[in-house]
Motif scaffolding. Sequence first.
Motif, PDB file in Angstrom:
ATOM      1  N   THR A  90       0.822  -1.205   0.000  1.00 42.45           N
ATOM      2  CA  THR A  90       0.000   0.000   0.000  1.00 42.45           C
ATOM      3  C   THR A  90       0.858   1.256   0.000  1.00 42.45           C
ATOM      4  O   THR A  90       0.610   2.201  -0.753  1.00 42.45           O
ATOM      5  N   VAL A  91       1.887   1.271   0.843  1.00 39.55           N
ATOM      6  CA  VAL A  91       2.790   2.426   0.883  1.00 39.55           C
ATOM      7  C   VAL A  91       3.526   2.568  -0.442  1.00 39.55           C
ATOM      8  O   VAL A  91       3.733   3.679  -0.948  1.00 39.55           O
ATOM      9  N   PHE A  92       3.928   1.440  -1.019  1.00 42.26           N
ATOM     10  CA  PHE A  92       4.624   1.442  -2.297  1.00 42.26           C
ATOM     11  C   PHE A  92       3.770   2.084  -3.391  1.00 42.26           C
ATOM     12  O   PHE A  92       4.205   3.003  -4.093  1.00 42.26           O
ATOM     13  N   LEU A  93       2.526   1.593  -3.531  1.00 42.63           N
ATOM     14  CA  LEU A  93       1.638   2.126  -4.559  1.00 42.63           C
ATOM     15  C   LEU A  93       1.264   3.576  -4.272  1.00 42.63           C
ATOM     16  O   LEU A  93       1.247   4.413  -5.188  1.00 42.63           O
ATOM     17  N   GLY A  94       0.971   3.884  -3.010  1.00 40.98           N
ATOM     18  CA  GLY A  94       0.568   5.244  -2.654  1.00 40.98           C
ATOM     19  C   GLY A  94       1.657   6.262  -2.938  1.00 40.98           C
ATOM     20  O   GLY A  94       1.411   7.306  -3.550  1.00 40.98           O
ATOM     21  N   ARG A 138      10.217  14.060  -1.687  1.00 41.46           N
ATOM     22  CA  ARG A 138       9.887  13.365  -0.432  1.00 41.46           C
ATOM     23  C   ARG A 138       9.117  12.075  -0.733  1.00 41.46           C
ATOM     24  O   ARG A 138       9.367  11.035  -0.125  1.00 41.46           O
ATOM     25  N   MET A 139       8.184  12.144  -1.678  1.00 41.61           N
ATOM     26  CA  MET A 139       7.465  10.943  -2.074  1.00 41.61           C
ATOM     27  C   MET A 139       8.400   9.947  -2.754  1.00 41.61           C
ATOM     28  O   MET A 139       8.265   8.728  -2.574  1.00 41.61           O
ATOM     29  N   ALA A 140       9.344  10.456  -3.522  1.00 44.18           N
ATOM     30  CA  ALA A 140      10.336   9.575  -4.136  1.00 44.18           C
ATOM     31  C   ALA A 140      11.156   8.873  -3.068  1.00 44.18           C
ATOM     32  O   ALA A 140      11.492   7.688  -3.203  1.00 44.18           O
ATOM     33  N   ALA A 141      11.481   9.580  -1.986  1.00 44.34           N
ATOM     34  CA  ALA A 141      12.239   8.977  -0.897  1.00 44.34           C
ATOM     35  C   ALA A 141      11.461   7.837  -0.245  1.00 44.34           C
ATOM     36  O   ALA A 141      12.011   6.761   0.022  1.00 44.34           O
ATOM     37  N   VAL A 142      10.162   8.062   0.014  1.00 41.51           N
ATOM     38  CA  VAL A 142       9.327   7.008   0.594  1.00 41.51           C
ATOM     39  C   VAL A 142       9.245   5.818  -0.355  1.00 41.51           C
ATOM     40  O   VAL A 142       9.304   4.653   0.068  1.00 41.51           O
ATOM     41  N   PHE A 143       9.120   6.099  -1.646  1.00 44.32           N
ATOM     42  CA  PHE A 143       9.047   5.035  -2.647  1.00 44.32           C
ATOM     43  C   PHE A 143      10.333   4.207  -2.652  1.00 44.32           C
ATOM     44  O   PHE A 143      10.295   2.970  -2.696  1.00 44.32           O
ATOM     45  N   ILE A 145      12.622   3.863  -0.208  1.00 41.91           N
ATOM     46  CA  ILE A 145      12.786   3.123   1.048  1.00 41.91           C
ATOM     47  C   ILE A 145      11.840   1.933   1.095  1.00 41.91           C
ATOM     48  O   ILE A 145      12.226   0.824   1.505  1.00 41.91           O
ATOM     49  N   THR A 146      10.591   2.133   0.662  1.00 39.47           N
ATOM     50  CA  THR A 146       9.627   1.034   0.655  1.00 39.47           C
ATOM     51  C   THR A 146      10.044  -0.060  -0.320  1.00 39.47           C
ATOM     52  O   THR A 146       9.966  -1.262  -0.004  1.00 39.47           O
ATOM     53  N   THR A 147      10.494   0.342  -1.500  1.00 43.30           N
ATOM     54  CA  THR A 147      10.939  -0.638  -2.490  1.00 43.30           C
ATOM     55  C   THR A 147      12.132  -1.427  -1.975  1.00 43.30           C
ATOM     56  O   THR A 147      12.209  -2.652  -2.161  1.00 43.30           O
TER      57      THR A 147
END
Length: 212
Positions: A90-94, A138-143, A145-147
């Motif tokens: 979910t975090v990955f897709l979001g 920031r969203m790229a960073a979350v993406f 880290i999640t990946t």
Amino acid sequence: MERKHERLATPWAAGVAGVVFAVLMAAAIVLMRIALPGGNGGADVTVDAGQRSAVRTALELLPFAGIAFLWFMGALREQAGEGEDRFFSTVFLGSGLVFVATLFGAAAAAGTVIEESQQHPPFGRQFAYVLLTTYAMRMAAVFIITTSTIGRRHGSLPRPLIAVGYLAGLVLLVVGSNVPWSELVFPAWALLVSLNILRDRRPARSQPATSP
């Protein structure tokens, strides 16, 4: 055999899309940085012809970069297999979808730079700069880290690439727009991951039919 070929060829093609995204995104970031070196630059600063040309070129590249990124996301999700974790999925897709939406928002705001003059304060310039360097990254960073976490849990990414992913994510999350050109970290990471996909998932060669 045909079904197995399709399963291998799809992530391979999406890996190519990841390379395309990395190249187009890096080119767009460079052009945006040339046109918007510091965001606002003051209300009395005009946008010259070279900056307008850079913005136009970046605006033409970004839609294709966003489309390629969606294919890239599909490749990464396929790497996790059927046992993917719902939370991280979910975090990955979001984060990926919000990144694309923010990227397109920055492109739309940057389009106003073409019409800016001394009579029109550079609001669009500042807005596009903040969207690209702060929120999108920031969203790229979350993406990232999640990946990297999904790749570590499922063993779909090599350990060195996972370590690079965590480092890249922390750089984008903590540094953000404070360090110029740090946005290039994201397409560089995407290129490394895409090359890893292409190395591990080559198209299956058709086997000659054997006589009974």
